[in-house]
Design an enzyme around this catalytic site. Structure first.
Site, short mmCIF file in Angstrom:
data_model
loop_
_atom_site.label_atom_id
_atom_site.label_comp_id
_atom_site.label_asym_id
_atom_site.label_seq_id
_atom_site.Cartn_x
_atom_site.Cartn_y
_atom_site.Cartn_z
N HIS A 6 0.87 -1.16 0.07
CA HIS A 6 -0.22 0.06 -0.11
C HIS A 6 0.64 1.01 -0.05
O HIS A 6 1.76 1.25 0.69
CB HIS A 6 -0.89 -0.14 1.28
CG HIS A 6 -2.05 0.93 1.01
ND1 HIS A 6 -2.01 2.46 1.15
CD2 HIS A 6 -3.42 0.79 0.50
CE1 HIS A 6 -3.16 3.02 1.02
NE2 HIS A 6 -3.96 2.00 0.59
N ASP A 23 -7.99 -5.32 -0.20
CA ASP A 23 -8.36 -6.32 -1.32
C ASP A 23 -8.16 -7.43 -0.70
O ASP A 23 -8.54 -8.36 -1.85
CB ASP A 23 -7.88 -5.66 -2.39
CG ASP A 23 -8.51 -4.27 -2.93
OD1 ASP A 23 -7.61 -3.60 -2.94
OD2 ASP A 23 -9.81 -4.14 -2.88
C1 SDX Z 1 -6.32 0.15 -2.99
O1 SDX Z 1 -4.44 4.53 -2.06
C2 SDX Z 1 -5.33 3.83 -1.61
O2 SDX Z 1 -5.99 4.24 -0.39
C3 SDX Z 1 -5.91 2.74 -2.14
C4 SDX Z 1 -6.93 1.92 -1.54
C5 SDX Z 1 -8.20 2.86 -1.11
O3 SDX Z 1 -9.04 2.21 -0.17
O4 SDX Z 1 -8.56 3.40 -1.90
O5 SDX Z 1 -6.58 1.56 -0.06
C6 SDX Z 1 -7.43 0.66 -2.09
O6 SDX Z 1 -5.82 0.43 -3.97
C7 SDX Z 1 -5.39 -0.89 -2.19
C8 SDX Z 1 -4.13 -1.51 -3.04
C9 SDX Z 1 -4.76 -2.58 -4.00
N1 SDX Z 1 -3.48 -2.69 -4.78
C10 SDX Z 1 -3.12 -4.03 -4.80
O7 SDX Z 1 -3.16 -4.77 -3.76
C11 SDX Z 1 -2.20 -4.19 -5.72
C12 SDX Z 1 -0.57 -5.11 -5.45
N2 SDX Z 1 -0.04 -3.88 -4.70
C13 SDX Z 1 0.99 -3.08 -5.46
O8 SDX Z 1 0.71 -2.86 -6.69
C14 SDX Z 1 1.33 -1.82 -4.54
O9 SDX Z 1 1.76 -2.43 -3.41
C15 SDX Z 1 0.50 -0.58 -4.62
C16 SDX Z 1 0.16 -0.03 -5.89
C17 SDX Z 1 -0.83 -0.75 -3.93
C18 SDX Z 1 1.34 0.58 -3.89
O10 SDX Z 1 2.59 0.75 -4.73
P1 SDX Z 1 3.75 2.00 -4.55
O11 SDX Z 1 3.18 2.75 -3.13
O12 SDX Z 1 3.78 2.71 -5.54
O13 SDX Z 1 4.81 1.12 -4.08
P2 SDX Z 1 5.86 0.59 -5.19
O14 SDX Z 1 5.22 0.01 -6.19
O15 SDX Z 1 6.94 1.42 -5.25
O16 SDX Z 1 6.54 -0.58 -4.20
C19 SDX Z 1 7.68 -0.25 -3.25
C20 SDX Z 1 8.33 -1.87 -3.39
C21 SDX Z 1 8.94 -2.07 -4.74
O17 SDX Z 1 10.04 -2.88 -4.55
P3 SDX Z 1 11.39 -2.12 -4.85
O18 SDX Z 1 11.21 -1.39 -6.29
O19 SDX Z 1 11.82 -1.38 -3.61
O20 SDX Z 1 12.26 -3.32 -4.93
O21 SDX Z 1 7.60 -2.88 -3.10
C22 SDX Z 1 7.32 -3.83 -3.96
C23 SDX Z 1 7.69 -3.13 -5.41
O22 SDX Z 1 8.23 -3.75 -6.53
N3 SDX Z 1 5.85 -4.18 -4.10
C24 SDX Z 1 5.61 -5.42 -4.19
C25 SDX Z 1 4.23 -5.12 -4.21
N4 SDX Z 1 3.86 -4.08 -3.79
C26 SDX Z 1 4.95 -3.37 -3.67
N5 SDX Z 1 6.25 -6.63 -4.31
C27 SDX Z 1 5.28 -7.61 -4.68
N6 SDX Z 1 4.05 -7.51 -4.29
C28 SDX Z 1 3.50 -6.41 -4.39
N7 SDX Z 1 2.28 -6.49 -4.11
#
Ligand code: SDX
Length: 434
Positions: A307, A365
């Site tokens: 998140h 989710d």
């Molecule tokens: C919702 O914003 C809100 O409030 C949203 C929400 C709401 O109520 O409105 O809470 C609802 O959208 C919840 C999130 C649902 N999405 C998912 O579950 C999809 C999977 N999650 C990711 O795509 C991700 O965690 C996000 C999009 C939710 C957040 O992404 P960020 O904040 O841009 O973080 P990032 O992509 O920069 O990740 C940081 C690191 C990265 O690794 P490094 O580059 O540091 O090596 O964490 C890793 C990412 O690769 N990472 C994950 C991951 N999420 C982040 N690696 C594997 N699996 C994951 N799910």
């Protein structure tokens, strides 16, 4: 005389001061609105990791502590003790309704649950196999073609009427999408039923026999709607605010919000979680998927994990985890294989250094889809249910923005790295003469 503390920025040998504001909770902000005028520089913050886009008093999140509050009330307390329409009132007006207000608000919403009879012909223009979110984007924006007496955003009564209509009509449109996709007749709203009972009735009743909504299911649905109702300035809410900042009508703004919510990185994750759990198929394959989630060359991510704000367990996931077990118990579903995989996946991930170091926890989710599935909701409808709930937050945030005297059209700038000036060659005509 500037009464605010100042942040000082130095560029080369020149110093610039910018005021720091503090809210009632959460990080202070540096007001950089004069930055470009004073320094000729823009800030640069793709994804808005450090940018506050507005001032708001609706929802507060502390990502490190795993706190979520609507108008000061903790989400678990609201989910436990309130119903969804009381929470809608809280989000819209800042206070939970007293008995008289609750009666007025519930009756008002009930009387707006029907949609214009003509709307069904728009739905019937879609292929029956359309993703329901594709229909919902169109259907919600198209409400502006029918309800001309609630389009003037400068009229507070029309703003309020538009808010009532959107909260009330989303479940009806959602149920119509579902019925249309399975070739069953639409079921009209029933004014005798509560908000969640009415939605489930429109989803699962048929004209052929009486359909009694299970109180357990209605209660679980109400809790799910409360948990998803608002969440500060997330992607879809920011989309609604940006669309609304141009003066676009509220129905069109909600359509834009639904489009943004559909993405698998946002509200579309609840559908993606179930598809992921199905793909994993058995606990023995979890290590393979954990490895894929960590592999930078593999676009796979653990859906329902991570998140932007929560660097702790999402408080909504905590409530949903408990609700999951309750609903499955009440339904007598003992061995839901997807729940077993989900809980084992969570256990392994939360022990894995990659997830621990990046503070990747289950989010809202991760469990919601398992509950929806147990309630008989088809997977493609999961994000539609998210949209029904979040409409309450979207309209509250949109109303707050329109009523903010400091509100201006949102118009970010950029760091340009394209071609510098160049001219068309004089050699050959670029446009064939007609
Ligand atoms: C919702 O914003 C809100 O409030 C949203 C929400 C709401 O109520 O409105 O809470 C609802 O959208 C919840 C999130 C649902 N999405 C998912 O579950 C999809 C999977 N999650 C990711 O795509 C991700 O965690 C996000 C999009 C939710 C957040 O992404 P960020 O904040 O841009 O973080 P990032 O992509 O920069 O990740 C940081 C690191 C990265 O690794 P490094 O580059 O540091 O090596 O964490 C890793 C990412 O690769 N990472 C994950 C991951 N999420 C982040 N690696 C594997 N699996 C994951 N799910």
């Amino acid at each position: 005389m500037n009464t605010h503390p100042q942040a000082t920025l130095q560029i080369k040998d020149k110093k610039y001061d910018f005021p720091i504001y503090n809210g009632t909770e959460g990080p202070d902000v540096i007001d950089i609105s004069a930055l470009y005028k004073e320094t000729g520089h823009f800030t640069y913050d793709p994804g808005f990791l450090s940018t506050a886009s507005c001032e708001s008093s609706i929802t507060y999140i502390d990502g490190d502590a795993g706190i979520l509050r609507y108008r000061g009330y903790n989400i678990d307390e609201l989910a436990e003790k309130c119903d969804f329409l009381s929470v809608c009132h809280l989000l819209l007006y800042g206070e939970l309704p007293n008995e008289e207000q609750s009666e007025w608000f519930n009756r008002t919403i009930t009387l707006h649950t029907m949609v214009h009879e003509q709307l069904q012909f728009m739905l019937r223009g879609f292929p029956r196999r359309s993703h329901p979110m594709a229909v919902m984007v169109g259907a919600s924006a198209s409400l502006s073609a029918f309800y001309h007496d609630s389009l003037d955003i400068n009229d507070p009564d029309q703003r309020e009427l538009a808010a009532f209509r959107m909260i009330a009509k989303m479940p009806t449109l959602a149920a119509m999408c579902y019925k249309y996709s399975i070739g069953q007749p639409f079921i009209y709203p029933n004014n005798e039923l509560s908000f969640s009972e009415n939605f489930l009735h429109m989803m699962f009743a048929t004209p052929c026999e009486k359909y009694k909504v299970s109180p357990t299911m209605a209660q679980a649905m109400d809790k799910l709607l409360i948990l998803h109702a608002d969440h500060e300035q997330n992607a879809s809410t920011s989309t609604v605010r940006l669309a609304g900042s141009s003066g676009a009508n509220p129905f069109a703004c909600i359509g834009a919000g639904i489009a943004s919510l559909w993405g698998p990185a946002h509200g579309g994750a609840n559908e993606a979680v179930i598809l992921m759990l199905r793909e994993i198929g058995h606990k023995s394959r979890i290590p393979e998927f954990i490895a894929r989630a960590k592999d930078k060359d593999d676009p796979f991510r653990l859906m329902g994990f991570g998140h932007r704000v929560y660097k702790n367990y999402d408080p909504r996931a905590k409530v949903l985890r408990e609700t999951c077990n309750q609903v499955l118990d009440e339904l007598g579903i003992r061995d839901e294989p997807l729940l077993e995989i989900a809980m084992e996946l969570e256990r392994i991930a939360l022990e894995d250094e990659y997830f621990v170091q990046r503070k990747l926890y289950p989010n809202v989710d991760f469990y919601s889809g398992i509950i929806y599935r147990a309630m008989g909701i088809p997977t493609k409808m999961f994000t539609v249910l998210f949209a029904i709930a979040r409409t309450a937050g979207w309209v509250a945030q949109w109303k707050e923005m329109i009523e903010d005297p400091k509100q201006k059209i949102g118009r970010p700038r950029q760091l340009y790295n394209g071609a510098t000036e160049r001219h068309l060659g004089s050699k050959k005509k670029m446009r064939k003469s007609a």
